[in-house]
Design a protein around this motif. Structure first.
Motif, short mmCIF file in Angstrom:
data_model
loop_
_atom_site.label_atom_id
_atom_site.label_comp_id
_atom_site.label_asym_id
_atom_site.label_seq_id
_atom_site.Cartn_x
_atom_site.Cartn_y
_atom_site.Cartn_z
N GLY A 66 0.80 -1.22 0.00
CA GLY A 66 0.00 0.00 0.00
C GLY A 66 0.83 1.27 0.00
N THR A 67 2.15 1.12 -0.16
CA THR A 67 3.07 2.26 -0.02
C THR A 67 2.79 3.36 -1.03
OG1 THR A 67 4.82 0.83 0.86
CG2 THR A 67 5.49 2.96 -0.07
N VAL A 68 2.69 3.01 -2.30
CA VAL A 68 2.51 4.02 -3.35
C VAL A 68 1.19 4.77 -3.14
CG1 VAL A 68 2.16 4.37 -5.82
CG2 VAL A 68 3.95 2.82 -5.03
N ALA A 73 -1.37 9.77 -1.58
CA ALA A 73 -2.51 10.39 -0.90
C ALA A 73 -2.06 11.47 0.09
CB ALA A 73 -3.32 9.32 -0.16
N LEU A 74 -0.95 11.22 0.78
CA LEU A 74 -0.48 12.15 1.81
C LEU A 74 0.68 13.02 1.34
CD1 LEU A 74 -0.63 9.82 4.97
CD2 LEU A 74 -2.42 11.33 4.03
N ASP A 75 1.17 12.76 0.13
CA ASP A 75 2.30 13.51 -0.45
C ASP A 75 3.49 13.50 0.50
OD1 ASP A 75 3.68 15.01 -2.32
OD2 ASP A 75 2.96 16.94 -1.55
N ILE A 76 3.94 12.29 0.81
CA ILE A 76 5.04 12.11 1.76
C ILE A 76 6.10 11.18 1.17
CG2 ILE A 76 3.73 12.56 3.87
CD1 ILE A 76 3.28 9.55 4.14
N PRO A 77 7.35 11.28 1.64
CA PRO A 77 8.43 10.43 1.11
C PRO A 77 8.40 9.02 1.69
CG PRO A 77 9.29 11.88 2.81
CD PRO A 77 7.85 12.29 2.60
N VAL A 78 9.03 8.12 0.95
CA VAL A 78 9.18 6.73 1.36
C VAL A 78 10.66 6.50 1.70
CG1 VAL A 78 8.97 4.32 0.66
CG2 VAL A 78 7.30 6.02 -0.15
N ILE A 79 10.91 5.99 2.89
CA ILE A 79 12.28 5.82 3.39
C ILE A 79 12.51 4.36 3.76
CG2 ILE A 79 13.92 6.55 5.16
CD1 ILE A 79 12.36 9.18 5.33
N GLY A 80 13.60 3.78 3.23
CA GLY A 80 13.91 2.38 3.47
C GLY A 80 13.24 1.49 2.43
N PRO A 81 13.61 0.23 2.39
CA PRO A 81 14.60 -0.44 3.24
C PRO A 81 16.03 -0.22 2.74
CG PRO A 81 13.59 -2.01 1.73
CD PRO A 81 12.91 -0.69 1.50
N MET A 98 1.24 -13.68 -7.61
CA MET A 98 1.52 -14.95 -6.95
C MET A 98 0.61 -15.19 -5.75
SD MET A 98 5.14 -16.22 -5.27
CE MET A 98 6.02 -15.60 -6.69
N PHE A 99 0.36 -14.12 -4.97
CA PHE A 99 -0.40 -14.28 -3.73
C PHE A 99 -1.87 -13.86 -3.86
CE2 PHE A 99 3.99 -13.97 -2.10
CZ PHE A 99 4.03 -15.17 -1.40
N GLY A 100 -2.29 -13.53 -5.09
CA GLY A 100 -3.69 -13.19 -5.30
C GLY A 100 -4.08 -11.83 -4.76
N PHE A 101 -3.11 -10.92 -4.66
CA PHE A 101 -3.39 -9.56 -4.21
C PHE A 101 -3.74 -8.68 -5.42
CE2 PHE A 101 -1.75 -11.06 -0.38
CZ PHE A 101 -1.66 -10.09 0.59
N ALA A 102 -4.33 -7.53 -5.15
CA ALA A 102 -4.54 -6.54 -6.20
C ALA A 102 -3.19 -6.10 -6.77
CB ALA A 102 -5.30 -5.32 -5.65
N HIS A 103 -3.18 -5.62 -8.01
CA HIS A 103 -1.94 -5.21 -8.64
C HIS A 103 -1.19 -4.20 -7.78
CE1 HIS A 103 0.91 -3.96 -11.71
NE2 HIS A 103 0.58 -2.70 -11.46
N ALA A 104 0.11 -4.40 -7.65
CA ALA A 104 0.97 -3.47 -6.91
C ALA A 104 2.08 -3.01 -7.84
CB ALA A 104 1.56 -4.15 -5.67
N ALA A 105 2.16 -1.71 -8.08
CA ALA A 105 3.15 -1.17 -9.01
C ALA A 105 4.54 -1.17 -8.37
CB ALA A 105 2.77 0.26 -9.41
N PRO A 106 5.58 -1.42 -9.16
CA PRO A 106 6.94 -1.32 -8.62
C PRO A 106 7.28 0.13 -8.29
CG PRO A 106 7.01 -1.61 -11.00
CD PRO A 106 5.56 -1.76 -10.59
#
Length: 214
Positions: A66-68, A73-81, A98-106
């Motif tokens: 859910g990172t992207v 939504a909050l206009d904040i940076p992603v730090i790590g790993p 593979m795990f049947g999740f909704a599409h997750a963009a790289p």
């Protein structure tokens, strides 16, 4: 000033997403937003805090899915790993399938982290420990003042992280636990990626992977 936290289990894997905030400034960080972002945002609103960054322990889907969405939504940076997990973040579409999740963009974080780095949360500070083994770029966040650590999937209450994924390594993981985590002290409470919290002392004494029972 003290750091507080609230755990929000997300996804079908019940991954422990955490909201950490500084009681003085009400500024906050979200650790490992794996999914269910509406649920995470509801808790942010209930706590009445201002999230200024996302912190990631490692690149597995249930921790970063859910990172992207949250960052946009909050206009904040992603730090790590650590940058050694870049290949996991690039493989998110395949992980989701593979795990049947909704599409997750790289994606790529705004900042990679390494051993010895620090991250601020309001007027509080989290130390960064490099703890490979479950994934090659896994890190841990430590509130040294509050004697609390967010350990992702390195260590669990009664267990340790899986090492049968690509670039996982059991000996490396055990070394990270024994030589990087445990020396912080028996009194440190840790929030694992899944399941109940524990202390490093309890795990040192009773965890079968650390006592030699396994």
């Amino acid at each position: 000033m003290a750091l507080h936290y609230e755990i929000v289990p997300v996804t079908a894997f019940q991954q422990n997403c955490s909201i950490i905030w500084c009681d003085k400034t009400k500024q906050a960080a979200v650790v490992d937003p794996g999914g269910d972002i509406a649920k995470v945002r509801q808790m942010i609103h209930a706590l009445d805090v201002t999230v200024t960054k996302i912190l990631l322990t490692h690149g597995h889907l249930d921790h970063v899915g859910g990172t992207v969405e949250l960052a946009k939504a909050l206009d904040i940076p992603v730090i790590g790993p650590h940058k050694e997990d870049a290949f996991w973040l690039q493989a998110l579409p395949a992980q989701a399938q593979m795990f049947g999740f909704a599409h997750a963009a790289p994606f790529e974080p705004d900042q990679w982290l390494e051993q010895g780095d620090t991250v601020t949360v309001g007027e509080g500070q989290l130390s960064v420990l490099f703890t490979p083994g479950h994934t090659p770029g896994h890190i841990v966040f430590v509130d040294e003042q509050g004697r609390t650590a967010w350990v992702g999937d390195v260590l669990f209450n009664g267990g340790i992280g899986r090492t049968d994924f690509p670039k996982g390594d059991h000996a490396t993981l055990i070394n990270a636990i024994k030589n990087t985590l445990l020396p912080m002290g028996d009194d440190v409470t840790f929030i694992p990626g899944h399941g109940p919290t524990s202390t490093l002392g309890h795990e040192r004494q009773t965890n079968p992977f650390l006592t030699g029972a396994f």
